[in-house]
Design a protein around this motif. Sequence first.
Motif, PDB file in Angstrom:
ATOM      1  N   SER A  74      32.615  47.614  17.070  1.00 22.24           N
ATOM      2  CA  SER A  74      33.284  48.666  16.740  1.00 22.24           C
ATOM      3  C   SER A  74      32.435  49.622  16.728  1.00 22.24           C
ATOM      4  N   LEU A  75      31.028  49.571  15.541  1.00 27.41           N
ATOM      5  CA  LEU A  75      29.371  50.037  15.376  1.00 27.41           C
ATOM      6  C   LEU A  75      29.862  51.035  17.079  1.00 27.41           C
ATOM      7  N   THR A  76      29.229  50.560  18.839  1.00 26.48           N
ATOM      8  CA  THR A  76      29.973  51.306  19.302  1.00 26.48           C
ATOM      9  C   THR A  76      30.569  52.480  19.669  1.00 26.48           C
ATOM     10  N   ALA A  77      32.252  51.897  19.502  1.00 31.06           N
ATOM     11  CA  ALA A  77      32.908  53.298  19.272  1.00 31.06           C
ATOM     12  C   ALA A  77      32.787  54.136  18.416  1.00 31.06           C
ATOM     13  N   GLN A  78      32.586  53.552  16.869  1.00 31.08           N
ATOM     14  CA  GLN A  78      31.993  54.624  15.858  1.00 31.08           C
ATOM     15  C   GLN A  78      30.772  55.552  16.327  1.00 31.08           C
ATOM     16  N   PHE A  79      29.953  55.165  17.184  1.00 31.35           N
ATOM     17  CA  PHE A  79      28.641  55.729  17.676  1.00 31.35           C
ATOM     18  C   PHE A  79      29.402  56.954  18.503  1.00 31.35           C
ATOM     19  N   LEU A  80      30.104  56.782  19.791  1.00 32.92           N
ATOM     20  CA  LEU A  80      30.621  57.565  20.502  1.00 32.92           C
ATOM     21  C   LEU A  80      31.830  58.486  20.144  1.00 32.92           C
ATOM     22  N   ALA A  99      22.009  66.669  10.376  1.00 29.00           N
ATOM     23  CA  ALA A  99      20.317  65.664  10.029  1.00 29.00           C
ATOM     24  C   ALA A  99      21.737  64.869   9.945  1.00 29.00           C
ATOM     25  N   ALA A 100      22.893  65.153   8.778  1.00 31.07           N
ATOM     26  CA  ALA A 100      23.934  64.047   8.200  1.00 31.07           C
ATOM     27  C   ALA A 100      24.525  63.191   9.432  1.00 31.07           C
ATOM     28  N   LEU A 101      24.634  63.619  10.413  1.00 30.88           N
ATOM     29  CA  LEU A 101      25.302  62.695  11.659  1.00 30.88           C
ATOM     30  C   LEU A 101      24.173  62.265  12.323  1.00 30.88           C
ATOM     31  N   LEU A 102      22.814  62.654  12.308  1.00 32.61           N
ATOM     32  CA  LEU A 102      21.900  61.768  12.510  1.00 32.61           C
ATOM     33  C   LEU A 102      21.664  60.961  12.113  1.00 32.61           C
ATOM     34  N   LYS A 103      21.536  60.933  10.897  1.00 32.39           N
ATOM     35  CA  LYS A 103      21.019  59.627   9.755  1.00 32.39           C
ATOM     36  C   LYS A 103      22.205  58.728  10.167  1.00 32.39           C
ATOM     37  N   GLN A 104      22.870  58.436  10.432  1.00 31.58           N
ATOM     38  CA  GLN A 104      24.103  58.687  10.709  1.00 31.58           C
ATOM     39  C   GLN A 104      24.270  57.492  11.502  1.00 31.58           C
ATOM     40  N   GLU A 105      23.690  58.232  12.664  1.00 30.66           N
ATOM     41  CA  GLU A 105      23.519  57.504  14.096  1.00 30.66           C
ATOM     42  C   GLU A 105      21.879  56.308  14.124  1.00 30.66           C
ATOM     43  N   ILE A 106      21.661  56.958  13.205  1.00 31.73           N
ATOM     44  CA  ILE A 106      19.219  56.060  13.265  1.00 31.73           C
ATOM     45  C   ILE A 106      20.521  55.110  12.869  1.00 31.73           C
TER      46      ILE A 106
END
Length: 239
Positions: A74-80, A99-106
């Motif tokens: 699920s996290l992979t799908a969310q990331f992609l 920056a908000a999106l990169l923070k979420q990716e980390i």
Amino acid sequence: MEHSFVTKDRSSPAAVLMANQLSKRNEVRTRWKKDAKDLLVAHEFALSAIYRAIDRFSERKFDPRGPSVEGRMSLTAQFLQGVEPCEVAISEGLYSQAAALLKQEIETIEAMHEFGQGTRREGRTPRIGGRLVGWGPIYGDMNAIAHVSRRDITLQLVHVELGDLAAPSLVPVYNYELAKLMYGLHVFMIFDIARLNHDLFQELYGEGLDEEEFRWLFAATRILTDAGAVIPVETPTSS
């Protein structure tokens, strides 16, 4: 009853603002595309590797393994799903949003690591540094930009000077160094989501990314290194 607010040329102020922003975003993207050079190739390599691997395994069956597998998938799908918005935000000068999106990716990377280790706690923000050793300061910088918590950063993102005038800009302001930092971080996060899925596929199917996919991944990291883009203090280890 029809409601509208229009100027003499029949365009609403909102439409004018958004058109100006879109025009400036396109201008910023054109400048970034010229300056980024092979960083765009690195992005394509890393994303191609993870998508090709997922596509290869998509028709295979596996025995259910509980919340760890489900959580990582699920996290992979969310990331992609978030890759395109993040790439656009960086490339078009929307650095606070990026920056908000990169923070979420980390955080997604760290949450996947915790699922793999069996330490994931529901409702808790993942601990930064569990997998991404040495990335705490970068995460802190992204957090500061995303939350506009530092005045000096906020001014840098939107401040423009025109002759004797200086004021915040309502349209994106191009910042090459910040774009390079963020784009490098974004590409590396794609690289690491691929590495984490390699571990997951091995767990499920006894095999992971193939030779070609790994060539794409490491070609992407070579480009980051050659370009002087962001690289972690330590390369992430397998889960």
